[in-house]
Design a protein around this motif. Structure first.
Motif, PDB file in Angstrom:
ATOM      1  N   LYS A  14       0.828  -1.209   0.000  1.00  0.00           N
ATOM      2  CA  LYS A  14       0.000   0.000   0.000  1.00  0.00           C
ATOM      3  C   LYS A  14       0.863   1.260   0.000  1.00  0.00           C
ATOM      4  N   LYS A  15       2.055   1.159   0.588  1.00  0.00           N
ATOM      5  CA  LYS A  15       2.974   2.318   0.650  1.00  0.00           C
ATOM      6  C   LYS A  15       3.854   2.436  -0.593  1.00  0.00           C
ATOM      7  N   ALA A  16       3.779   1.442  -1.466  1.00  0.00           N
ATOM      8  CA  ALA A  16       4.682   1.430  -2.626  1.00  0.00           C
ATOM      9  C   ALA A  16       4.416   2.617  -3.536  1.00  0.00           C
ATOM     10  N   GLN A  17       5.496   3.232  -4.007  1.00  0.00           N
ATOM     11  CA  GLN A  17       5.412   4.383  -4.907  1.00  0.00           C
ATOM     12  C   GLN A  17       6.349   4.158  -6.087  1.00  0.00           C
ATOM     13  N   PRO A  18       5.973   4.596  -7.275  1.00  0.00           N
ATOM     14  CA  PRO A  18       6.887   4.479  -8.416  1.00  0.00           C
ATOM     15  C   PRO A  18       8.093   5.392  -8.209  1.00  0.00           C
ATOM     16  N   THR A  21       7.317   9.749 -12.069  1.00  0.00           N
ATOM     17  CA  THR A  21       6.252   9.768 -13.065  1.00  0.00           C
ATOM     18  C   THR A  21       6.847  10.231 -14.384  1.00  0.00           C
ATOM     19  N   ALA A  97       8.699  16.184  -8.285  1.00  0.00           N
ATOM     20  CA  ALA A  97       8.283  15.267  -9.353  1.00  0.00           C
ATOM     21  C   ALA A  97       9.205  15.333 -10.573  1.00  0.00           C
ATOM     22  N   LYS A 102      14.332  10.025  -5.356  1.00  0.00           N
ATOM     23  CA  LYS A 102      13.526  10.554  -4.259  1.00  0.00           C
ATOM     24  C   LYS A 102      14.377  11.566  -3.485  1.00  0.00           C
TER      25      LYS A 102
END
Length: 417
Positions: A14-18, A21, A97, A102
């Protein structure tokens, strides 16, 4: 036991992020397989811009001077420091972004980094334009001025251009609306004018992501959006020196200032003039890295590098292009350095399609070389005329053979007379 693992895994997913973008990202950490051959080509030497190299101990010395520039910019500005901070803070999520990595710093820290760097860049451009730089630390020393410009073009050392432009427009709103002040993009094109060999007009700011992207834009032909690309492979079977042996002539393409405009017709390969100096590898590498990450289907500069790498892979090949005036070498080395430059930049590059014109030139060059007559000529030149001594010996052998034949014919005629 299994249920506990499933619950933990569900919470983790649920916490996974790409990582990023694709629509927003434009500033990349150069992939390891590309940067490993030349780490220094992607790392700033003097000044860090943006968060990726912020805090690097090698670059701390310039932080105070960046803040000094920032202070002078704010004194010029119509907007207050509070207004400028607010402007950057509103854009914070958009800024994050834009980076492939990150950004592990707080909102306030990121705002400070971006604002100081943007103000530094604008003040730098203004001082360059005004020419009042005699007592300036950067402009009073040629080596430092060169290094700062060099660092501003590195892919990992960028801030999004839209942020710099918003700060600039906020700071000089009245002069801009009055029509008496150039746009920020105009200042950028002016500052990097050395690389603008085609004298391209100031592009729309919305079409340029950052300064590495602007550098790429300088080297693209005006009609690059209409250039066709096809799947295929650039398999050039013969280098420049081998093509010369088969009768190919190399000339400077004087009809174009775009380095990408190659032509092959009637046995003549025309390539635009390029100056190769110690910084050439750096800007080529960073544009190629940008194309690999951001323009995976439109890598026109990468096509050019790949073509030159196949054409020039030895001292002898480099000398062919240098003698023809195509390459003007100013590197701190020899012709081998020139050849190595293109082959090194071409390493670990993935190409899925090519400029159709380059595919055609490769095909025509291979066909030209494979012609039976030219193949024999190339063999003769390679085996018998590679050095002055071999040439003299070969000519002497041919003359001796002709004399022997003449003597034999004369002897036969005498017997029959």
């Amino acid at each position: 036991m299994e249920n506990d693992v499933a619950i933990e895994l569900e919470a983790m997913l649920k916490k996974a992020q790409p990582l990023f973008t694709t629509k927003s990202c434009c500033i990349y950490k150069v992939p390891h397989q590309i940067r490993q051959s030349s780490e220094d080509a992607y790392t700033p030497v003097l000044v860090s811009i943006g968060p990726l190299h912020h805090g690097n101990s090698r670059l701390v010395t310039m932080e105070g001077h960046k803040q000094f520039y920032c202070q002078h910019f704010i004194q010029r500005s119509e907007a207050s420091l509070t207004d400028l901070v607010s402007c950057v803070k509103q854009l914070e999520l958009q800024i994050r972004a834009c980076y492939s990595e990150k950004i592990e710093i707080t909102v306030d820290e990121l705002v400070k980094v971006i604002l100081i760097d943007c103000c530094f860049i604008i003040e730098l451009f203004l001082r360059d334009y005004e020419g009042t730089t005699e007592d300036d630390l950067i402009f009073s020393k040629d080596w430092m001025e060169f290094r700062v410009m060099h660092d501003l073009l590195l892919l990992e050392n960028q801030v999004p251009l839209f942020v710099v432009e918003k700060i600039y427009n906020l700071a000089f709103a009245s002069p801009l609306h009055g029509g008496g002040f150039p746009s920020f993009m105009w200042f950028a094109v002016s500052y990097f004018s050395y690389h603008n060999k085609q004298s391209v007009l100031t592009p729309a700011s919305s079409s340029i992501a950052h300064f590495t992207d602007l550098l790429r834009y300088f080297h693209l032909p005006p009609s690059h959006t209409t250039l066709l690309r096809n799947p295929g492979s650039l398999v050039l079977g013969h280098s420049a020196s081998e093509l010369v042996e088969a009768g190919v002539k190399f000339q400077v393409n004087k009809s174009s200032h775009c380095i990408l405009d190659l032509e092959f017709e009637d046995g003549v390969l025309k390539i635009p003039h390029i100056i190769v100096y110690d910084g050439t590898e750096v800007w080529l590498r960073n544009i190629v890295a940008l194309e690999q990450c951001h323009y995976p289907r439109d890598h026109y500069i990468t096509d050019y590098v790949s073509f030159l790498a196949k054409l020039v892979n030895s001292n002898k090949d480099a000398n062919v292009l240098i003698k023809a005036g195509i390459i003007e070498s100013m590197v701190s080395g020899n012709d081998t350095s020139v050849a190595k430059l293109f082959t090194d930049v071409d390493k670990n590059i993935i190409i899925v399609n090519y400029n159709v014109n380059y595919l055609r030139i490769h095909h025509d060059l291979n066909t030209y070389y494979k012609h039976p007559c030219r193949t024999k000529i190339a063999t003769l030149r390679r085996d018998y005329f590679t050095t002055p001594w071999k040439t003299v010996a070969s000519i002497a052998g041919i003359v001796l053979l002709l004399l022997t034949v003449i003597q034999t014919v004369c002897s036969i005629l005498q017997l029959h007379s």
